[in-house]
Design an enzyme around this catalytic site. Structure first.
Site, PDB file in Angstrom:
ATOM      1  N   THR A 194      20.922  20.994  10.605  1.00  0.00           N
ATOM      2  CA  THR A 194      21.713  19.834  11.031  1.00  0.00           C
ATOM      3  C   THR A 194      23.161  20.275  11.276  1.00  0.00           C
ATOM      4  OG1 THR A 194      22.232  19.262   8.740  1.00  0.00           O
ATOM      5  CG2 THR A 194      20.352  18.121   9.718  1.00  0.00           C
ATOM      6  N   ASP A 245      15.551  26.702  -1.023  1.00  0.00           N
ATOM      7  CA  ASP A 245      16.891  26.722  -1.599  1.00  0.00           C
ATOM      8  C   ASP A 245      17.611  28.048  -1.318  1.00  0.00           C
ATOM      9  OD1 ASP A 245      19.175  26.489  -3.054  1.00  0.00           O
ATOM     10  OD2 ASP A 245      18.189  26.398  -5.021  1.00  0.00           O
ATOM     11  N   TYR A 278      40.715  15.445   0.094  1.00  0.00           N
ATOM     12  CA  TYR A 278      40.007  16.565   0.719  1.00  0.00           C
ATOM     13  C   TYR A 278      40.683  17.899   0.397  1.00  0.00           C
ATOM     14  CZ  TYR A 278      36.738  19.162   3.361  1.00  0.00           C
ATOM     15  OH  TYR A 278      35.772  20.071   3.670  1.00  0.00           O
TER      16      TYR A 278
END
Ligand code: NAD
Ligand code: NA
Length: 395
Positions: free
Chosen positions: A50, A110, A234
């Site tokens: 993605t 993973d 952030y």
């Protein structure tokens, strides 16, 4: 079955295979429309299913005819229950890559584990011999440490003091004030363990130990900086500490790669709607204003436009244009002074009542649903669709 979006907070529980395939096709067509890139030919993408990782895989394959190995953590469908978007994206990517005669294999598991590293090492040995580009694009809220088995969780918190600012619920358009408590206990260290550079270095060590990196190999990891308004949560927050660590690790890896004349870079990318960024408070409001301003100026980009430009102009374009901290800055248009000044003004004004005009809430919401294969132009959502799609190389 007929698949409709089912949302819960910042996630969508369903995804649409035809919509995901159309997204992949659109990205492939975009890359092809921009012409060939004299880039890497054997590419490993970590976090390939993605967002920026998928865009990197598509750009390598369809821009440079590269053989790609993609690693990701996704769920296949079960009868009556759609798989995760990354699963459908990868099934579509492989299908179209194979049709174009390109090598493409995928490993679902993973990436933080020793087992998956070993599987990838063996696959490169068997099929490609060596790789010349490694893209590191993992985004995960948790990491099970391979040496100790201990599970670490990353958090999105400010450091030192409570941060209060505006945010938007992009499903309802409701603008409200949100306060986020500062990191406590091991929050900072845990976030660095999950999203910092340690795993990137472990990957590069594992590849180099087996002589799987070609002469002059490059590796790139993705980072973010962003504007003043999101700084406390952030860049100066827990995730920023992890990004500082990631950026520092680039220099360590470059040192490690001296013997093969290799290089490790961090590319600072633009803020985009992805599964990861939708979960960070304050960011969705910023992104909806950013999109509005950048679209008006004709400089809006999505993941594929960002990565195609990263490859064609920076990585393989002869001019990395590194900043004073040695980073590639493909967030250059987002950070333009005129863009940021306009956003700062809009930020002060934004309310529930006016955001649909001041910001690009509709664009945000559409892109969110697009991530899951919904609201994609040209897709017939009333048509029956087979949810049991599988990834060709996994069969
Ligand atoms: P994303 O959520 O779209 O993609 C994450 C990828 O990592 C997926 O392929 C997922 O399957 C994979 N993954 C997650 N955990 C895994 C695991 N344990 N093992 C194997 N694969 C795993 O994320 P994204 O937004 O594309 O982010 C990628 C990178 O880009 C991150 O470092 C992020 O901080 C950075 N970045 C994001 C933005 C933004 O606005 N989204 C901006 C700049 C930089
Ligand atoms: Na990614």
């Amino acid at each position: 079955m007929i698949i409709e979006p089912r949302t819960r907070g910042f996630i969508c529980l369903t995804s649409h295979p035809t919509g995901c395939e159309q997204n992949v096709i659109n990205q492939i067509e975009y890359v092809k429309s921009k012409g060939k890139i004299e880039g890497a030919k054997k590419v490993l993408v970590l976090g390939a299913s993605t967002g920026f990782g998928l865009a990197s895989r598509i750009t390598s394959a369809f821009g440079s005819d590269a053989a790609t190995i993609g690693v990701f953590f996704d769920k296949p469908a079960t009868e009556g229950r759609p798989g995760s978007p990354g699963y459908y994206n990868t099934a579509a990517f492989e299908k179209h890559a194979h049709k174009a005669g390109l090598y493409a294999k995928s490993i679902n598991g993973d990436a933080f584990s020793n087992e998956i590293k070993e599987q990838v090492v063996n696959l490169i040995k068997e099929d490609l011999g060596q790789v010349d580009l490694v893209i590191y694009s993992l985004a995960s809220p948790v990491r099970k440490h391979p040496n100790t088995g201990k599970r670490f969780k990353s958090v999105l918190k400010p450091i030192g003091e409570v941060f209060t600012n505006k945010t938007v619920d992009f499903h309802t358009g409701n603008v409200s004030e949100i306060s986020i408590n500062p990191a406590e206990g091991d929050d900072i260290a845990n976030t660095v363990t999950v999203m910092g550079g340690e795993d990137w270095k472990m990957w590069m060590d594992a590849l180099q130990a087996e002589n799987l990196l070609s002469e002059g190999a490059t590796t790139v990891a993705y980072s973010y900086i962003g504007p003043e308004v999101t700084k406390p949560v952030y860049r100066n927050g827990t995730i920023g500490a992890a990004k500082d660590d990631l950026e520092k690790t680039a220099f360590e890896i470059t040192d490690d790669l001296k013997s093969i004349n290799g290089n490790a870079y961090v590319s600072v990318n633009k803020a985009l709607v992805t599964q990861a960024s939708s979960a960070i408070p304050v960011i969705p409001l910023y992104i909806s204003l950013l999109f509005k301003v950048m679209k008006e100026k004709g400089i809006h980009e999505g993941c594929i436009e960002q990565i195609e430009r990263l490859y064609s102009e920076r990585l393989f374009g002869g001019d990395l244009a590194l900043d004073d901290k040695g980073r590639i800055r493909i967030d250059d248009w987002e950070m333009r002074e005129d863009v940021q000044a306009e956003i700062a003004e809009l930020w002060k004004k934004a309310t529930t009542e006016n955001l649909s005009e001041l910001g690009d809430l509709e664009g945000y919401s559409n892109e969110f649903f697009n991530l899951f294969g919904f609201k994609v132009a040209g897709v017939d959502y009333d048509a029956d669709v087979n949810e049991m799609v599988s990834i060709p190389s996994e069969q």
